[in-house]
Design a protein around this motif. Structure first.
Motif, PDB file in Angstrom:
ATOM      1  N   ASP A  50     -22.358 -47.332   7.117  1.00  0.00           N
ATOM      2  CA  ASP A  50     -21.494 -48.477   7.460  1.00  0.00           C
ATOM      3  C   ASP A  50     -20.336 -48.226   6.540  1.00  0.00           C
ATOM      4  N   PHE A  51     -20.478 -48.020   5.320  1.00  0.00           N
ATOM      5  CA  PHE A  51     -19.354 -48.232   4.389  1.00  0.00           C
ATOM      6  C   PHE A  51     -18.952 -46.950   3.633  1.00  0.00           C
ATOM      7  N   ALA A  52     -19.519 -45.673   4.054  1.00  0.00           N
ATOM      8  CA  ALA A  52     -19.213 -44.509   3.275  1.00  0.00           C
ATOM      9  C   ALA A  52     -19.359 -43.278   4.050  1.00  0.00           C
ATOM     10  N   GLN A  53     -18.996 -42.108   3.685  1.00  0.00           N
ATOM     11  CA  GLN A  53     -18.944 -40.863   4.348  1.00  0.00           C
ATOM     12  C   GLN A  53     -19.473 -39.822   3.188  1.00  0.00           C
ATOM     13  N   HIS A  54     -20.429 -39.351   3.536  1.00  0.00           N
ATOM     14  CA  HIS A  54     -21.150 -38.496   2.353  1.00  0.00           C
ATOM     15  C   HIS A  54     -21.074 -36.921   2.953  1.00  0.00           C
ATOM     16  N   LYS A  55     -20.563 -36.260   2.334  1.00  0.00           N
ATOM     17  CA  LYS A  55     -20.277 -34.642   2.423  1.00  0.00           C
ATOM     18  C   LYS A  55     -21.525 -34.017   1.739  1.00  0.00           C
ATOM     19  N   GLY A  56     -22.222 -33.051   2.457  1.00  0.00           N
ATOM     20  CA  GLY A  56     -23.330 -32.185   1.951  1.00  0.00           C
ATOM     21  C   GLY A  56     -23.034 -30.813   2.304  1.00  0.00           C
ATOM     22  N   ASP A  57     -23.460 -30.067   1.153  1.00  0.00           N
ATOM     23  CA  ASP A  57     -23.468 -28.793   1.350  1.00  0.00           C
ATOM     24  C   ASP A  57     -24.521 -28.061   2.237  1.00  0.00           C
ATOM     25  N   VAL A  58     -25.712 -28.909   2.203  1.00  0.00           N
ATOM     26  CA  VAL A  58     -26.778 -28.694   2.950  1.00  0.00           C
ATOM     27  C   VAL A  58     -27.180 -30.064   3.522  1.00  0.00           C
ATOM     28  N   ILE A  59     -27.742 -30.036   4.779  1.00  0.00           N
ATOM     29  CA  ILE A  59     -27.920 -31.640   5.274  1.00  0.00           C
ATOM     30  C   ILE A  59     -29.565 -31.334   5.766  1.00  0.00           C
ATOM     31  N   ASN A  60     -30.329 -32.138   5.372  1.00  0.00           N
ATOM     32  CA  ASN A  60     -31.498 -32.118   6.290  1.00  0.00           C
ATOM     33  C   ASN A  60     -31.641 -33.552   6.913  1.00  0.00           C
ATOM     34  N   PHE A  61     -31.460 -33.594   8.061  1.00  0.00           N
ATOM     35  CA  PHE A  61     -31.332 -34.845   8.860  1.00  0.00           C
ATOM     36  C   PHE A  61     -32.740 -35.147   9.622  1.00  0.00           C
ATOM     37  N   ILE A  62     -33.506 -35.993   8.962  1.00  0.00           N
ATOM     38  CA  ILE A  62     -35.004 -36.152   9.726  1.00  0.00           C
ATOM     39  C   ILE A  62     -34.769 -37.259  10.613  1.00  0.00           C
ATOM     40  N   ALA A  63     -34.526 -36.794  11.724  1.00  0.00           N
ATOM     41  CA  ALA A  63     -34.111 -37.900  12.943  1.00  0.00           C
ATOM     42  C   ALA A  63     -35.149 -38.817  13.333  1.00  0.00           C
ATOM     43  N   PRO A  64     -35.010 -40.057  13.815  1.00  0.00           N
ATOM     44  CA  PRO A  64     -36.049 -40.740  14.599  1.00  0.00           C
ATOM     45  C   PRO A  64     -36.890 -40.123  15.694  1.00  0.00           C
ATOM     46  N   GLN A  65     -38.110 -40.576  15.771  1.00  0.00           N
ATOM     47  CA  GLN A  65     -39.151 -39.323  16.655  1.00  0.00           C
ATOM     48  C   GLN A  65     -39.800 -40.457  17.546  1.00  0.00           C
ATOM     49  N   TRP A  66     -40.282 -39.916  18.593  1.00  0.00           N
ATOM     50  CA  TRP A  66     -41.175 -40.332  19.642  1.00  0.00           C
ATOM     51  C   TRP A  66     -42.254 -39.440  19.945  1.00  0.00           C
ATOM     52  N   ALA A  67     -43.081 -39.788  20.907  1.00  0.00           N
ATOM     53  CA  ALA A  67     -44.101 -38.822  21.377  1.00  0.00           C
ATOM     54  C   ALA A  67     -43.707 -37.797  22.113  1.00  0.00           C
ATOM     55  N   GLY A  68     -44.396 -36.707  21.956  1.00  0.00           N
ATOM     56  CA  GLY A  68     -43.933 -35.235  22.681  1.00  0.00           C
ATOM     57  C   GLY A  68     -43.686 -35.613  23.924  1.00  0.00           C
ATOM     58  N   ALA A  69     -42.762 -34.516  24.647  1.00  0.00           N
ATOM     59  CA  ALA A  69     -42.008 -34.849  26.006  1.00  0.00           C
ATOM     60  C   ALA A  69     -43.195 -35.006  27.037  1.00  0.00           C
ATOM     61  N   ILE A  70     -44.243 -34.223  26.972  1.00  0.00           N
ATOM     62  CA  ILE A  70     -45.192 -34.303  28.047  1.00  0.00           C
ATOM     63  C   ILE A  70     -45.848 -35.777  28.188  1.00  0.00           C
ATOM     64  N   ALA A  71     -46.290 -36.382  26.959  1.00  0.00           N
ATOM     65  CA  ALA A  71     -46.833 -37.745  26.847  1.00  0.00           C
ATOM     66  C   ALA A  71     -45.751 -38.685  27.439  1.00  0.00           C
ATOM     67  N   ARG A  72     -44.496 -38.402  27.306  1.00  0.00           N
ATOM     68  CA  ARG A  72     -43.419 -39.283  27.743  1.00  0.00           C
ATOM     69  C   ARG A  72     -43.326 -39.139  29.247  1.00  0.00           C
ATOM     70  N   SER A  73     -43.243 -38.047  29.690  1.00  0.00           N
ATOM     71  CA  SER A  73     -42.970 -37.881  31.113  1.00  0.00           C
ATOM     72  C   SER A  73     -44.225 -38.230  31.862  1.00  0.00           C
TER      73      SER A  73
END
Ligand SMILES: Cc1cc2nc3c(=O)[nH]c(=O)nc-3n(C[C@H](O)[C@H](O)[C@H](O)COP(=O)(O)OP(=O)(O)OC[C@H]3O[C@@H](n4cnc5c(N)ncnc54)[C@H](O)[C@@H]3O)c2cc1C
Length: 428
Positions: A270-293
């Motif tokens: 919201d209030f900052a920008q962070h620059k990284g040399d390396v970024i590990n983005f652990i995104a939000p998750q949901w069930a594997g595609a076959i369970a969803r479809s």
């Protein structure tokens, strides 16, 4: 049954399973095989491979077919140690070959359609595979629709490394290429997600590598939560081993990443920008595609199940275990998936015989390393209750906060033993 359509499998895919060295045993006596109940398992990870193996162990008369696109499974557990540099990818890769001893047949491929009425599973090619009971354990998918700027293409530059394999290797390579004095950014999602303590162990393992190789570097963790698993133990360990190298920013201190700019290697809050040399983005998750479809999920993106049998509350005859399921107080861990796999296997065997499922007990222990000789853990025993699966009061807990280094060292040894025994249990 014709030779070219054994058990509903096309000759091509059946041969693919045989070439993988898996499961000819179930087909050597066609008369018995025809009469045998059929259990199909989607996924050869912690939940699926356990269930496949244990159905056969509990009742060798049942035909078990396991579908997975690979011939081996690369475990997320211990993949953080590959990032630290003291484990290899080979050491966390487990072949399915020994499942053959228990008569599990592998079909090499990705399940694309579940038909709960016809009771079949389809792959991209070949005949539908019929089942009497289906066990679904496809793990998680990263949500590439959740945070603007973070999609599959961005993950090639900013890895999540939350499924072990090429993403783990990419993140390790990026850490190796980083300059001394660089900034490693990590973004951690809100609950629920796979392996609650995993991101904090990862920060420690990256710090272990940087302390030796690039000691002027920093790790900044931007968190979408206010607190995390084993928090005081992690924070004590970080401080003791890495000084100020790791900084953790909770949600209330502007830790929530709102946008990713992969081109500029920048995370926007919201209030900052962070620059990284390396970024590990652990995104939000949901069930594997076959369970969803297959419509097995609810509005949470995960699959509601019966707490005794792990049978889907949406489609009868289909069980969902592991990270895809909503398992109450049980965490999304490999140990829990293994426990669920055994309980589900027993329930499936009983249900196929027309018997009721037995009341289960589930267990979980999660070890984390803060350093190679510094382990901490959380453990619990769980039972189904009226509101779903709950932890049995006073059944577990975490490592004591005040403990001598010998105790931390012992827990690191226990972690190693845990990994050896659980992977032998599943794939040995
Ligand atoms: C960095 C990290 C560290 C971790 N450390 C630990 C730890 O120390 N201890 C612990 O207990 N847990 C740990 N975990 C959590 C653990 O990895 C998961 O909870 C566990 O793997 C879940 O098992 P699963 O069967 O649900 O999924 P997985 O083990 O991921 O298996 C899913 C399988 O399904 C297959 N699949 C997916 N879709 C299909 C399809 N359509 N058709 C066929 N096959 C399909 C995949 O190929 C995969 O083999 C960690 C996780 C991470 C990310």
């Amino acid at each position: 049954m014709t030779k070219s359509n054994v058990h509903g499998l096309s000759r091509r895919r059946f041969v693919a399973g045989a070439a993988a060295g898996i499961g000819l045993a179930g087909f050597s006596r066609p008369v018995r095989a025809q009469a045998a109940p059929r259990v199909v398992v989607i996924g050869g990870g912690f939940g699926g491979a356990t269930a496949a193996k244990y159905v056969r162990m509990f009742d060798p008369a049942i035909q078990v077919t396991m579908i997975d696109p690979a011939r081996s499974h690369i475990t997320c557990p211990f993949s953080n140690y590959v990032l630290a540099g003291f484990r290899t990818m080979d050491s966390i890769t487990h072949s399915f070959i020994n499942l053959r001893a228990n008569g599990v047949t592998q079909v090499l491929g990705t399940a694309t359609v579940i038909d709960p009425v016809a009771k079949t599973v389809r792959l991209a090619v070949g005949d539908p595979i019929p089942y009497d009971r289906l066990i679904v354990s496809p793990g998680i998918d990263l949500r590439f629709d959740a945070v603007p700027g973070y999609d599959e293409a961005a993950s090639e530059k900013i890895p999540h490394a939350w499924k072990a394999g090429a993403q783990t290797v990419l993140l390790r390579q990026q850490l190796e290429s980083m300059r001394d004095g660089g900034v490693v950014l990590m973004s951690v999602p809100g609950n629920p997600y796979r392996c609650p303590p995993g991101p904090y162990e990862r920060a420690a393992m990256i710090a272990h590598y940087l302390k030796a190789a690039k000691p002027r570097s920093k790790i900044l963790i931007l968190d979408s939560k206010e607190m995390f698993s084993k928090q005081p133990l992690f924070q004590d360990g970080w401080k003791a081993l890495y000084g100020d190298m790791i900084e953790w920013v909770p949600a209330s201190k502007d830790g929530i990443v709102k946008r990713v700019d992969a081109g500029a290697m920048t995370l926007h809050t919201d209030f900052a920008q962070h620059k990284g040399d390396v970024i590990n983005f652990i995104a939000p998750q949901w069930a594997g595609a076959i369970a969803r479809s297959a419509g097995l999920t609810n509005q949470t993106g995960f699959c509601p199940v019966d707490p005794v049998t792990f049978e889907s509350t949406v489609h009868r005859g289909i069980h969902v275990i592991g990270d895809s399921s909503i398992a109450g107080a049980l965490p999304k861990s490999g140990f829990a998936a293994n426990s669920e796999g055994k309980v589900c296997a027993m329930a499936v065997v009983n249900l196929l015989k027309g018997k009721p499922a037995e009341a289960p007990t589930y267990v979980n222990t999660c070890y984390s390393l803060v350093g190679p000789d510094y382990g901490i853990s959380v453990a619990g025993v769980y039972k189904p209750g009226p509101q779903g699966i709950v932890e049995v009061p006073n059944s577990g807990g975490t490592s004591p906060r005040e403990a001598p280094l010998d105790a931390r060292k012992a827990e690191a040894v226990f972690a190693e033993g845990w990994y050896r025994s659980i992977t032998a249990d599943i794939y040995g």
